[in-house]
Design a protein around this motif. Sequence first.
Motif, PDB file in Angstrom:
ATOM      1  N   ALA A 165       1.970  -1.419  -6.509  1.00  0.00           N
ATOM      2  CA  ALA A 165       1.118  -0.837  -5.468  1.00  0.00           C
ATOM      3  C   ALA A 165       0.772  -1.887  -4.396  1.00  0.00           C
ATOM      4  N   PRO A 166       0.712  -1.568  -3.125  1.00  0.00           N
ATOM      5  CA  PRO A 166       1.095  -0.238  -2.600  1.00  0.00           C
ATOM      6  C   PRO A 166       2.606  -0.123  -2.486  1.00  0.00           C
TER       7      PRO A 166
ATOM      8  N   ASP B 299      -0.100   3.871   0.978  1.00  0.00           N
ATOM      9  CA  ASP B 299      -0.504   3.929  -0.428  1.00  0.00           C
ATOM     10  C   ASP B 299      -1.672   2.978  -0.652  1.00  0.00           C
ATOM     11  N   SER B 300      -2.429   3.288  -1.699  1.00  0.00           N
ATOM     12  CA  SER B 300      -3.504   2.361  -1.993  1.00  0.00           C
ATOM     13  C   SER B 300      -2.987   1.244  -2.881  1.00  0.00           C
TER      14      SER B 300
END
Lengths: 949, 949
Positions: B699-700, B705-706
């Motif tokens: 991630a992200p 995206d977080s």
Amino acid sequence: MWVMWSPLSVPMMDVTGKTQPFLSAHQYQVILKPDPGNPQGLYLKSLEAMGIDPGVHDIRFVEDNWKSPALGAWGLGWEVWLNGLEITQFTYFQQSGGQALNPVSVELTYGLERIAMALQDARDFKDIRWNEHFTYGDVQLQSEQQFSKYAFELADVDNMRELYRIYEEEAKRCLDAKQVLPAHDYVLKCSHTFNLLDTRGAVGVTERQGFFHRMRDLSRQVADAYLEERQTLEFPWLDKGGKQSVKSRKTSPPSYPKKPAPFLLEIGTEELPSGDVVDAVSQLEKALPKILKDLRLEYQGLQVLATPRRLVVSLAELAERQEDMERRVKGPPKDRAYDENGKPTRAAEGFASSTGVPVSDLIIDEFQGGLYVWAEERKKGLPAHEVLSDALPKLIESITFGQSMRWNDPSLAFSRPIRWLLALHGDGLIPFSYAGLTARPFTRGLRFIGGGEELAVNSLDAYFKILNDQGIILDQKQRMARISKDLVHLAAKVGAEVTPDQRLLTEVTHLVESPTALLGEFEVAYLDLPREVLVSVMKKHQRYFPVEKDGVLLPYFITIVNKPSGDGEYPELPLITQGNADVILARFADAKYFVKDDQEKQLADYLPALDLLTFQVDLGSMGDKTKRIRILVDMIAPLVGLTKDELAVTQRAAELAKADLASQMVVEMTSLQGVMGYYYALNSGEKEPVAVAIREHYAPASAGDSGPATKPGLVVGLADRLDSLAGLFAAGLAPTGSKDPFAQRRAALGLVSNLISWKINLDLAIVLDFAIKELPIKMSPETREACLNFINDRLHHFLRDAGFPHDVVDAVVSAQGNDPAGAYQAVGVLSEWVKKKDWEVTLDSFARCVRITRDLEKIHSVTKDLLKEKAEKDLYKALEKASSVEMKAGDLEDFFKIFTPLIPFITGFFDNVLVMHEDQSVRENRLGLLQSITRLAESTLDLTRLEGF
Amino acid sequence: MWVMWSPLSVPMMDVTGKTQPFLSAHQYQVILKPDPGNPQGLYLKSLEAMGIDPGVHDIRFVEDNWKSPALGAWGLGWEVWLNGLEITQFTYFQQSGGQALNPVSVELTYGLERIAMALQDARDFKDIRWNEHFTYGDVQLQSEQQFSKYAFELADVDNMRELYRIYEEEAKRCLDAKQVLPAHDYVLKCSHTFNLLDTRGAVGVTERQGFFHRMRDLSRQVADAYLEERQTLEFPWLDKGGKQSVKSRKTSPPSYPKKPAPFLLEIGTEELPSGDVVDAVSQLEKALPKILKDLRLEYQGLQVLATPRRLVVSLAELAERQEDMERRVKGPPKDRAYDENGKPTRAAEGFASSTGVPVSDLIIDEFQGGLYVWAEERKKGLPAHEVLSDALPKLIESITFGQSMRWNDPSLAFSRPIRWLLALHGDGLIPFSYAGLTARPFTRGLRFIGGGEELAVNSLDAYFKILNDQGIILDQKQRMARISKDLVHLAAKVGAEVTPDQRLLTEVTHLVESPTALLGEFEVAYLDLPREVLVSVMKKHQRYFPVEKDGVLLPYFITIVNKPSGDGEYPELPLITQGNADVILARFADAKYFVKDDQEKQLADYLPALDLLTFQVDLGSMGDKTKRIRILVDMIAPLVGLTKDELAVTQRAAELAKADLASQMVVEMTSLQGVMGYYYALNSGEKEPVAVAIREHYAPASAGDSGPATKPGLVVGLADRLDSLAGLFAAGLAPTGSKDPFAQRRAALGLVSNLISWKINLDLAIVLDFAIKELPIKMSPETREACLNFINDRLHHFLRDAGFPHDVVDAVVSAQGNDPAGAYQAVGVLSEWVKKKDWEVTLDSFARCVRITRDLEKIHSVTKDLLKEKAEKDLYKALEKASSVEMKAGDLEDFFKIFTPLIPFITGFFDNVLVMHEDQSVRENRLGLLQSITRLAESTLDLTRLEGF
């Protein structure tokens, strides 16, 4: 239906290593499995779909079978010809991987380039249109050349061997793991790699056999494993295929004749090989009288008629029913048949029931002084159609062929598939079934002409009319006559004639139903080719008749096509004629290329290549064989009396005899072996006698050919044949039954006939021993004996064929079979003697001596002092006198010169002397005297074999 | 046209080693060369010929490109979808063997089994009917299984290596001998053998790269050799192909407007990739105002509209002609332009002719004190259609794409081929040509609906009416709105909603011209699959919208097809819906199979397989990478402050982070990496935090995206990204220009954004050195610097994207770019400061110190005794005081706290002190004082980068 597409990137070659000058060829292979019942019809429709109108072209099914020993596979079928050009291979596969196939499948191998050439009227594959812009040559030639160069020159031999090893190993790995399909894939790769190696010329003699053995072995294992796999799966594809059903058409109930009426049986088939037609006709001609007799059916006017598509039995008249039959059958003795009360016992009842006669009808009669029970059977004759219903299937089943095939029913075999059956008595259809077919009132006409399909036959007259209307000449004799007449006519149009060739004429007669002769032409330039090449191409490949004048070929040929031509008319079919001319042109062009290329080298230059050509695995290469022949001619020469010059010629010819086998022209057409050797020897500056001997050493090449005209040719041929016979027997490859793959019968016959025609007395036992000595393998005395016996048998046949009586031949051959020339002369003499009016006396005199002595195990000496009676003393004296005359072993004239004077003394001896005297010494002395007489015939003839002995 | 038939007996896999669970697939490959101009049309007709009615089914061209690095080959094109099922690959080949192709050829790869499944409505390839009796499974399954077993388990690795060696050697041998076609054959065999080796799992890390290198090298050599060969042959196929000619239809002469009128340009294309549509629209929106301005054409109401098949420029009003133009052009000085008699010289004549003004019209005027000749050009405005004829081709040519292709003219490139052109002013056709096409008064409608072919356009109104009648929604915004509305409507029908996904919505909007939403259903049982799997399959593979309620997926999907649906209507197209449902079903079934099978093992059990998975040739396998990550987390941990528990979780997660890459589900769908690791970790009994960290370390995963929610996830991700960045830079694989094959931009951005969002101050230089130390290869200081700069750049972009002013970001990043969290905080502070009203004074004070010292090479010390003036003594004192305040490096608040009090003293200093004193020591002392001030900002910000400095 399975369709396979196999673009070949490897030279087209069969497993024997033959290659083609133009390699590019795509085969479109279709497998029909099982045989759909009408594969020819389906195939012909496929041609129509491609735009080939069978009504316009000449399409023919010409016998051609297929075999791949390396894959344990074979099948029977045809080449399909389109105006003389082979466009398809049509094969009923019989075996694969050593497994008999069931069901049989049909393989159609379309030659795409050939079909395209025909469709586009292209003369060369390079000229085929690829599309509107390009030719096939534009697109494919580059590839063609490069892959050829790779296969012939570049492929690394060690790498290819390694590839083969890996492919084989992987195939085995897959087999071990029961993964049969990848195993199969690898077997094909092995085969492909072998072809590459072979093309590179890298496969040695023993290696080749090794490869074959390995591939065959793998193929068999794959086939076995596949079968096992399918068995495990319970043959899931087998039942789903569905059965084809015969369309049933309504027919009115048959009305059978009330009095003798004509009869007809038609067995409709796919195209039979010409030889099989001849065989079948002769078997039917023999079988029918016997069958009809057994059936108690009277008949007249039996004719067996045949075309490639039908075997027809025609009777001008056949009784409407069987003759009635009466017959007495002997039963048990009366006292066992009836008990004391006169009641029939179980024995009587059993007998009665076995004969079908009621017990009450049994009668009692005498037999050899005893009383027995008898049954009197009275069989009412049945209508002919009823008994024929049973008999006809058996008749068909009884026909056998050199090689027969299965198609639908795995228990039945025939030359080619039977596709319809028709039997009529009067106008009544005889019902019967065979090979999954039911006889129906239909026949089929000439292919592609109007009703090529089924034609209703509602009467016997109608049958003949239908065939006639179709232009079919059913009677093979008429057909042959028609062809002969046409040949003469067409040849005459160019002021020439056709060389008679009965074998070709017979074959062609059986290739067509409705013969039409067409005269074609080719370029004069090709007449430069050796005559044998031209003739071979025309006759063997194309079944054309060459045209010549005063023994010189003219640039014409005549082909017989399967098209109707009204009586007296000579239709011109330019499309077909041109097609045939194109084919011959291409073949001549190939031949010209081969011959020209071959002549770039000296004949002797081909010798090293013989080392790569296997003769037989145990016997080595053709090079090895040549070396043996060279040694043998030196050994044989003194026995046949060669001049110094002849010897030199013989030796040189022996060295070069097989060289042409490595030339392209002979590789292409094996039948030209020797012939090309002759031309190439001359071209290489060899002396003409050497060239002639090379050609002649194969003579006679086949029955009816003449033998060698020169002694060198004779001697090289003797050496060659002796080496082959000795070698092949030693290798355990003696011919058996009908199998003679190495043509040893022909070799032995050539040996025999040549010695006879040259009148050279030669002891075959001696020269065979020469040959045996040079072999690379051992030969047991039994095998040697078998080999000599085999040659003796050929001599026997030869003499019988020459018209000598069986017993005469037997008497001579059994005594002096190892000297064919001597035996021939002796047979001639003896056959005259047996015709003499006092022959019986002569023979009897000798016979009396033989009969009384032949079972003796010991040969007794004759002591003059023990002779007692006058008659025996006289005989002794006569014998002494006779023995003083010189007699050449085997010479029958000599024998009779000696023996004839003894006859009165022999008669006197037997009239006056009791041979079996009680005194053993006297008895044995007399027997010894008679034995001396019988010994006179030793090594000359065995009189006991003569009739009347 | 070339047709290739390639039955694959080897597992279907691409060169990355991906395999399919069902391997059997036959591709029917058709090459159209050159591009015939209408390959899509021809292709669609071929589908019709197969019985696929495009009117009934939903057929779509979905961007999909093809690349084989091992063969130096690539092309652009589409997957063709039939109701959501990919049935064909449609590719314009651009390069092969490293050679740019000319002409470009079109490759159609029909997926035979897929088409058969669609035609027969079969759900499984095994159920395809082979014929009336058998299924495909009956016939092919056995083979399928056995060849798979062979490829996966049996093939002997040593043998395969040896095969590869031989094939390669033979290929080279052929190349050396200039036999390119057999060489090519062997290259394919190499590739095939490599696939077998790879399937056996036998290709190691370095070996794989070696194989690729060797294959690429061979391919290139083959291509070069082939080109050379064709050159030698003078490209015999090139000219024969013929040109396709555009049918010319009679049209009446155009009538152009006499006053401002609407304008339309339509660029008709084959289906453009969704991203390219967006790109093109934005470029046109920017380019048009400029072009029209340059052309002096007034306009109103510019709209750029687009569908996958057309880019449309629409102007509500466009002037009927250009504005007139006046312009003065200066010529030579008067005294050179006229001779002493006042006659124009050659200089004057030359100038006049160059301007198009008669010599007599030249005027004389003053310029900078001299007299010159001047021409006064007056250009009358031309009609709009005339200038547009020239301008429109240039407009089209100016559009560029991320990846563009050639089709007919080798000098032109576009996203996909342009197939028609239309430009109207009023109702008048503007004539122009581009890419071999001439603008004609025709458009094309929706594929397959009525007039999918050409439709005549005789007026501008007619154009819009035609499209409207066809159901085409030309305006992408309207189209998107329509789709959104339909999504809501359909989801509501099952009481649910569609999760918003702008990216998917945008993509889908550009996949269709006439959107119709269909609601499909799948088996509830599949909801057991991880949500991510379901969503990935639906969105990524099929572009379906998942349907959910309260965050829980429901067994429905919505697909948008390219079919007209009247406004407000929701047609049900059961055939298409069912087809789409079948596709998703098959994919879900595959996924279920993978997940089930994957879970038979523990996640840790996949670790050994990572050793076989290359990360990069110099950097070793994914196994090697994993080991480095494990070491790195230990080194990074102390810097980010992990608890003992967190450390343990981090370490375990690091060990398992990459394990799922070897699982089937991830091999099948790479985008599920981490996600599957999460599920499989849980399934293997790992602690949940470990599973979470495995998932989060990616991630992200993409912009928007977080980041990771847990520290272990953060740390593993840091370690992973640092290793990748350091390693790839060290291996010489730094991203260049637009090329970023290893997604290093994303890695660097992830590094930056995660540190920022976690507010963790970390010196990237330090942790990068950790990573560098563990690499198997060396890294030069320059490369290390470049790598840090690269990360700095990402930080810069990140901060700019966050809305901070350019100069502020610059000032901070150039000073403290290695600490993203610190920089982020600093930028926030600074951006507030620069807004303050006395900022100018603050900045100026600092600037004065900098300007006078920045070119000094030496840093001068400050000696109190040398301070002479009061002002400098005051400043010194203030500085001493300020320096005693504690300042955290990088903290801007601290900096300003220290610096602000100095401002009056700085002002005083410059007002009263002459820095450049004649005494060198005094001078240097003063400079040193100022340098001390400038040093305050060191490691915090570079004020010189700020605006106003």
